[in-house]
Design a protein around this motif. Structure first.
Motif, PDB file in Angstrom:
ATOM      1  N   GLU A  83      -5.698   9.596  -1.609  1.00 51.06           N
ATOM      2  CA  GLU A  83      -4.363  10.185  -1.490  1.00 51.06           C
ATOM      3  C   GLU A  83      -4.327  11.321  -0.468  1.00 51.06           C
ATOM      4  OE1 GLU A  83      -3.114  11.210  -5.414  1.00 51.06           O
ATOM      5  OE2 GLU A  83      -2.842   9.118  -6.030  1.00 51.06           O
ATOM      6  N   ALA A  84      -5.387  12.103  -0.380  1.00 48.84           N
ATOM      7  CA  ALA A  84      -5.421  13.191   0.604  1.00 48.84           C
ATOM      8  C   ALA A  84      -5.347  12.638   2.023  1.00 48.84           C
ATOM      9  CB  ALA A  84      -6.699  14.015   0.424  1.00 48.84           C
ATOM     10  N   LEU A  85      -5.948  11.491   2.240  1.00 53.19           N
ATOM     11  CA  LEU A  85      -5.891  10.848   3.556  1.00 53.19           C
ATOM     12  C   LEU A  85      -4.486  10.325   3.836  1.00 53.19           C
ATOM     13  CD1 LEU A  85      -7.444  10.075   6.058  1.00 53.19           C
ATOM     14  CD2 LEU A  85      -8.274   8.037   4.871  1.00 53.19           C
ATOM     15  N   GLN A  86      -3.816   9.795   2.812  1.00 54.44           N
ATOM     16  CA  GLN A  86      -2.421   9.379   2.973  1.00 54.44           C
ATOM     17  C   GLN A  86      -1.571  10.549   3.471  1.00 54.44           C
ATOM     18  OE1 GLN A  86      -2.308   7.207  -1.220  1.00 54.44           O
ATOM     19  NE2 GLN A  86      -0.388   6.879  -0.139  1.00 54.44           N
ATOM     20  N   VAL A  87      -1.697  11.683   2.802  1.00 53.69           N
ATOM     21  CA  VAL A  87      -0.894  12.862   3.146  1.00 53.69           C
ATOM     22  C   VAL A  87      -1.164  13.289   4.586  1.00 53.69           C
ATOM     23  CG1 VAL A  87      -0.470  15.298   2.636  1.00 53.69           C
ATOM     24  CG2 VAL A  87      -0.767  13.670   0.756  1.00 53.69           C
ATOM     25  N   ALA A  88      -2.436  13.354   4.952  1.00 55.14           N
ATOM     26  CA  ALA A  88      -2.790  13.795   6.305  1.00 55.14           C
ATOM     27  C   ALA A  88      -2.230  12.844   7.357  1.00 55.14           C
ATOM     28  CB  ALA A  88      -4.308  13.892   6.425  1.00 55.14           C
ATOM     29  N   ARG A  89      -2.313  11.550   7.107  1.00 47.10           N
ATOM     30  CA  ARG A  89      -1.820  10.571   8.081  1.00 47.10           C
ATOM     31  C   ARG A  89      -0.310  10.668   8.251  1.00 47.10           C
ATOM     32  NH1 ARG A  89      -5.303   5.407   5.863  1.00 47.10           N
ATOM     33  NH2 ARG A  89      -7.184   5.711   7.108  1.00 47.10           N
ATOM     34  N   VAL A  90       0.422  10.791   7.141  1.00 41.63           N
ATOM     35  CA  VAL A  90       1.883  10.837   7.229  1.00 41.63           C
ATOM     36  C   VAL A  90       2.343  12.110   7.932  1.00 41.63           C
ATOM     37  CG1 VAL A  90       4.031  10.878   5.909  1.00 41.63           C
ATOM     38  CG2 VAL A  90       2.166   9.390   5.186  1.00 41.63           C
ATOM     39  N   MET A  91       1.700  13.233   7.619  1.00 43.95           N
ATOM     40  CA  MET A  91       2.077  14.486   8.273  1.00 43.95           C
ATOM     41  C   MET A  91       1.809  14.409   9.773  1.00 43.95           C
ATOM     42  SD  MET A  91       0.769  17.311   5.483  1.00 43.95           S
ATOM     43  CE  MET A  91       1.277  18.699   6.518  1.00 43.95           C
ATOM     44  N   GLN A  92       0.699  13.803  10.169  1.00 39.27           N
ATOM     45  CA  GLN A  92       0.377  13.675  11.585  1.00 39.27           C
ATOM     46  C   GLN A  92       1.322  12.709  12.288  1.00 39.27           C
ATOM     47  OE1 GLN A  92      -3.518  12.034  12.452  1.00 39.27           O
ATOM     48  NE2 GLN A  92      -3.591  13.041  14.437  1.00 39.27           N
ATOM     49  N   ARG A  93       1.649  11.606  11.609  1.00 38.90           N
ATOM     50  CA  ARG A  93       2.470  10.558  12.213  1.00 38.90           C
ATOM     51  C   ARG A  93       3.939  10.944  12.282  1.00 38.90           C
ATOM     52  NH1 ARG A  93       2.682   5.603   8.434  1.00 38.90           N
ATOM     53  NH2 ARG A  93       4.244   6.894   7.395  1.00 38.90           N
ATOM     54  N   SER A  94       4.456  11.488  11.188  1.00 37.10           N
ATOM     55  CA  SER A  94       5.903  11.688  11.068  1.00 37.10           C
ATOM     56  C   SER A  94       6.335  13.144  11.143  1.00 37.10           C
ATOM     57  CB  SER A  94       6.407  11.078   9.753  1.00 37.10           C
ATOM     58  OG  SER A  94       6.058   9.720   9.665  1.00 37.10           O
ATOM     59  N   GLY A 120       0.855  -1.185   0.000  1.00 36.48           N
ATOM     60  CA  GLY A 120       0.000   0.000   0.000  1.00 36.48           C
ATOM     61  C   GLY A 120       0.885   1.227   0.000  1.00 36.48           C
ATOM     62  N   GLY A 121       0.339   2.343  -0.402  1.00 35.52           N
ATOM     63  CA  GLY A 121       1.109   3.578  -0.399  1.00 35.52           C
ATOM     64  C   GLY A 121       1.424   4.035   1.009  1.00 35.52           C
ATOM     65  N   ILE A 122       2.362   4.948   1.129  1.00 38.43           N
ATOM     66  CA  ILE A 122       2.715   5.492   2.434  1.00 38.43           C
ATOM     67  C   ILE A 122       1.466   6.093   3.082  1.00 38.43           C
ATOM     68  CG2 ILE A 122       3.426   7.714   1.421  1.00 38.43           C
ATOM     69  CD1 ILE A 122       5.552   7.884   3.647  1.00 38.43           C
ATOM     70  N   GLY A 123       1.263   5.789   4.362  1.00 41.72           N
ATOM     71  CA  GLY A 123       0.106   6.318   5.070  1.00 41.72           C
ATOM     72  C   GLY A 123      -1.192   5.583   4.826  1.00 41.72           C
ATOM     73  N   LEU A 129       6.371  15.222   8.756  1.00 44.36           N
ATOM     74  CA  LEU A 129       7.033  15.641   7.524  1.00 44.36           C
ATOM     75  C   LEU A 129       6.251  16.771   6.867  1.00 44.36           C
ATOM     76  CD1 LEU A 129       7.949  12.173   5.924  1.00 44.36           C
ATOM     77  CD2 LEU A 129       9.429  13.691   7.229  1.00 44.36           C
ATOM     78  N   PRO A 130       6.941  17.695   6.197  1.00 46.34           N
ATOM     79  CA  PRO A 130       6.225  18.739   5.459  1.00 46.34           C
ATOM     80  C   PRO A 130       5.483  18.140   4.270  1.00 46.34           C
ATOM     81  CG  PRO A 130       8.580  18.852   5.010  1.00 46.34           C
ATOM     82  CD  PRO A 130       8.404  17.843   6.104  1.00 46.34           C
ATOM     83  N   VAL A 131       4.424  18.814   3.857  1.00 49.82           N
ATOM     84  CA  VAL A 131       3.567  18.271   2.800  1.00 49.82           C
ATOM     85  C   VAL A 131       4.356  18.030   1.512  1.00 49.82           C
ATOM     86  CG1 VAL A 131       2.812  20.573   2.048  1.00 49.82           C
ATOM     87  CG2 VAL A 131       1.362  18.557   1.605  1.00 49.82           C
ATOM     88  N   GLN A 132       5.330  18.908   1.221  1.00 49.90           N
ATOM     89  CA  GLN A 132       6.109  18.735  -0.010  1.00 49.90           C
ATOM     90  C   GLN A 132       6.888  17.421   0.007  1.00 49.90           C
ATOM     91  OE1 GLN A 132       6.213  21.350   2.015  1.00 49.90           O
ATOM     92  NE2 GLN A 132       5.951  23.280   0.889  1.00 49.90           N
ATOM     93  N   GLN A 133       7.424  17.056   1.176  1.00 48.51           N
ATOM     94  CA  GLN A 133       8.204  15.825   1.267  1.00 48.51           C
ATOM     95  C   GLN A 133       7.291  14.602   1.165  1.00 48.51           C
ATOM     96  OE1 GLN A 133      10.932  15.728   4.541  1.00 48.51           O
ATOM     97  NE2 GLN A 133      12.082  14.015   3.707  1.00 48.51           N
ATOM     98  N   VAL A 134       6.103  14.703   1.728  1.00 55.70           N
ATOM     99  CA  VAL A 134       5.155  13.602   1.613  1.00 55.70           C
ATOM    100  C   VAL A 134       4.774  13.387   0.149  1.00 55.70           C
ATOM    101  CG1 VAL A 134       2.918  12.698   2.311  1.00 55.70           C
ATOM    102  CG2 VAL A 134       4.257  14.054   3.917  1.00 55.70           C
ATOM    103  N   HIS A 135       4.514  14.468  -0.551  1.00 58.02           N
ATOM    104  CA  HIS A 135       4.178  14.349  -1.974  1.00 58.02           C
ATOM    105  C   HIS A 135       5.351  13.782  -2.769  1.00 58.02           C
ATOM    106  CE1 HIS A 135       0.158  15.968  -2.171  1.00 58.02           C
ATOM    107  NE2 HIS A 135       0.499  17.043  -1.471  1.00 58.02           N
ATOM    108  N   ALA A 136       6.582  14.138  -2.385  1.00 57.80           N
ATOM    109  CA  ALA A 136       7.759  13.607  -3.088  1.00 57.80           C
ATOM    110  C   ALA A 136       7.875  12.105  -2.887  1.00 57.80           C
ATOM    111  CB  ALA A 136       9.022  14.316  -2.597  1.00 57.80           C
ATOM    112  N   ILE A 137       7.607  11.649  -1.666  1.00 53.64           N
ATOM    113  CA  ILE A 137       7.640  10.206  -1.395  1.00 53.64           C
ATOM    114  C   ILE A 137       6.566   9.500  -2.211  1.00 53.64           C
ATOM    115  CG2 ILE A 137       7.280   8.440   0.372  1.00 53.64           C
ATOM    116  CD1 ILE A 137       8.443  10.465   2.410  1.00 53.64           C
TER     117      ILE A 137
END
Length: 213
Positions: free
Chosen positions: A140-151, A14-17, A153-161
């Motif tokens: 995908e928006a939920l992936q971004v929100a989860r990773v930012m909350q968990r780790s 699965g994708g990150i987050g 990381l800035p949104v730009q880095q999450v999108h890069a991953i």
């Protein structure tokens, strides 16, 4: 990659987050043997890990933290900004991870083995090794929100991953089974129960076929 694993096996990705670990743990609670490549990578790069010597040789002493573990934040920045560095790190880690995965597969004792592999689809080598591919999916928006909350990381880095991984559509197209993780953990339980029953049935069928050979 070596030949298929012994017994019936499932590749979970699965994708990150997306919630891979949460889903994998639910299968483990039901008796599946988990082999998590991320956990193996962490062990290899923890203090005293066998990957640390080659990493320091390739990237320098600053690739380690003061506690002796790999400096994951620094290495993450390096590999996402430098494709050559990414290839160098993969050349160190991937053979070691494969060796540990094969060792763990030989020691598996559950009704089936579930391999948790974040880049399963990207590698292109797992489809022939496992009986089923299970994708944990969410928006995908939920992936971004989860990773930012968990780790943090800035949104730009999450999108890069996320951009370094296959798309959501490509991942789902490669799946035999999909678990949707877009609400809460309670919604996962019936999905996991259904697939666990299926995998136990398939494992039994595979064992019967083997015994009849």
């Amino acid at each position: 990659m070596s030949p298929t694993f012994p017994g019936f096996s499932v590749g979970l990705t699965g994708g990150i987050g997306s919630g891979k670990s949460t889903v994998a743990n639910l299968f483990a609670e039901r008796g599946a043997t988990l082999v998590d490549t991320d956990q193996i990578a962490h062990q290899l790069t923890a203090p005293g890990g066998i990957a640390l010597g080659p990493i320091v040789a390739a990237f320098g002493a600053d690739s380690l933290q003061t506690d002796g573990a790999m400096n994951r934040a620094l290495m993450r920045e390096r590999v996402f900004s430098n494709p050559l560095a990414k290839k160098q790190l993969e050349a160190i880690l991937h053979p070691l991870i494969r060796s540990e995965v094969d060792r763990a597969a030989q020691q598996a004792h559950g009704p089936y083995t579930m391999f948790v592999v974040p880049l399963l689809v990207e590698s292109g080598q797992w489809k022939s090794r496992v009986g089923r591919i299970l994708v944990v999916d969410c928006a995908e928006a939920l992936q971004v929100a989860r990773v930012m909350q968990r780790s943090g990381l800035p949104v730009q880095q999450v999108h890069a991953i996320m951009a370094s991984q296959v798309t959501r559509a490509q991942r789902c197209a490669a799946a035999d089974d999909v678990i949707l993780n877009d609400t809460d953990a309670d919604a996962l339980v019936p999905q996991v129960d259904r697939l666990h029953a299926l995998y136990c049935t398939l494992a039994g069928q595979a064992a019967n076929q083997k015994s009849n050979l």
